[in-house]
Design a protein around this motif. Structure first.
Motif, short mmCIF file in Angstrom:
data_model
loop_
_atom_site.label_atom_id
_atom_site.label_comp_id
_atom_site.label_asym_id
_atom_site.label_seq_id
_atom_site.Cartn_x
_atom_site.Cartn_y
_atom_site.Cartn_z
N GLU A 1 0.89 -1.17 -0.14
CA GLU A 1 0.17 0.15 -0.02
C GLU A 1 0.88 1.13 0.20
N VAL A 2 0.69 2.18 -0.77
CA VAL A 2 1.40 3.47 -1.06
C VAL A 2 0.77 4.37 0.21
N GLN A 3 1.70 4.97 0.77
CA GLN A 3 1.34 6.07 1.89
C GLN A 3 2.47 7.19 1.45
N LEU A 4 1.67 8.29 1.86
CA LEU A 4 2.63 9.50 1.93
C LEU A 4 1.87 10.31 3.18
N MET A 34 10.15 13.75 -6.68
CA MET A 34 9.09 14.06 -5.77
C MET A 34 8.74 15.56 -5.49
N GLY A 35 7.78 15.76 -5.10
CA GLY A 35 7.59 17.42 -4.82
C GLY A 35 6.50 17.79 -3.86
N TRP A 36 6.45 19.07 -3.92
CA TRP A 36 5.25 19.59 -2.84
C TRP A 36 4.59 20.57 -4.00
N PHE A 37 3.23 20.47 -3.59
CA PHE A 37 2.36 21.65 -4.02
C PHE A 37 1.31 22.11 -2.82
N GLN A 86 5.08 34.19 4.42
CA GLN A 86 4.24 35.32 4.39
C GLN A 86 2.89 34.80 4.32
N PRO A 87 2.00 36.11 4.45
CA PRO A 87 0.39 35.38 4.62
C PRO A 87 0.02 34.64 3.38
N GLU A 88 0.59 35.24 2.41
CA GLU A 88 0.04 34.45 0.82
C GLU A 88 0.73 33.11 0.63
N ASP A 89 1.61 32.66 1.72
CA ASP A 89 1.81 31.25 1.69
C ASP A 89 1.00 30.39 2.49
N THR A 90 -0.05 30.73 3.05
CA THR A 90 -1.12 30.08 3.93
C THR A 90 -1.89 29.15 2.96
N ALA A 91 -1.86 27.89 3.30
CA ALA A 91 -2.49 26.73 2.34
C ALA A 91 -2.17 25.50 2.79
N MET A 92 -2.87 24.60 2.26
CA MET A 92 -2.69 23.06 2.63
C MET A 92 -1.60 22.79 1.84
N TYR A 93 -0.53 22.26 2.40
CA TYR A 93 0.50 21.80 1.55
C TYR A 93 0.52 20.18 1.46
N TYR A 94 0.84 19.74 0.25
CA TYR A 94 0.82 18.06 -0.11
C TYR A 94 2.13 17.98 -0.56
N CYS A 95 2.17 16.46 -0.53
CA CYS A 95 3.61 15.79 -0.87
C CYS A 95 3.18 15.07 -2.10
N ALA A 96 4.10 15.10 -3.12
CA ALA A 96 3.53 14.38 -4.32
C ALA A 96 4.89 13.53 -4.81
N TYR A 113 1.29 9.65 -7.08
CA TYR A 113 0.77 9.61 -5.60
C TYR A 113 0.73 10.87 -4.91
N ARG A 114 -0.07 11.34 -4.09
CA ARG A 114 -0.14 12.34 -3.26
C ARG A 114 -0.70 12.24 -1.79
N GLY A 115 -0.23 12.67 -0.97
CA GLY A 115 -0.57 12.82 0.50
C GLY A 115 -1.80 13.62 0.76
#
Length: 123
Positions: A1-4, A34-37, A86-96, A113-115
């Motif tokens: 099973e893939v998990q992130l 690998m990456g982040w979004f 900075q405030p504009e960085d506010t977000a949900m961050y995901y691993c890919a 795959y994404r977390g």
């Protein structure tokens, strides 16, 4: 099973720092780009950074010089050091994982795959 599984998010003041982690399993981490979004409420997903299996990095322009992506293949883990938040960085961050083009813009939609994400709030 893939998990992130991402962790490390939280509430931070402008100018502060956070270090995000993504622990993975179920695939050969060392072979993959690998990456982040991130995704803020009411906005599209936005690629942030990518790192190749050879440690070549690629960043979205607004985070260049502030964020650093890294990986630890021995621990199947991905990291995102975020400084000067900075405030504009506010977000949900995901691993890919397994970005098709190893560039930041592939992370949101062109990855295998994404977390589940970790919330970052800058206020």
């Amino acid at each position: 099973e893939v998990q992130l599984v991402e962790s490390g998010g939280g509430l931070v003041q402008p100018g502060g720092s956070l270090r995000l982690s993504c622990v993975t399993s179920g695939f050969t981490f060392s072979d993959l780009c690998m990456g982040w979004f991130r995704q803020a409420p009411g906005h599209e997903r936005e690629g942030v950074a990518a790192i190749s299996s050879e440690d070549t990095t690629h960043y979205e322009y607004s985070v260049m010089g502030r964020f650093t992506i890294s990986r630890d293949n021995a621990k199947n883990s991905l990291f995102l050091q975020m400084d000067g938040l900075q405030p504009e960085d506010t977000a949900m961050y995901y691993c890919a994982a397994d970005l098709k083009a190893c560039a930041y813009y592939s992370a949101p939609y062109d990855s295998t795959y994404r977390g589940q994400g970790t919330q970052v709030t800058v206020s």
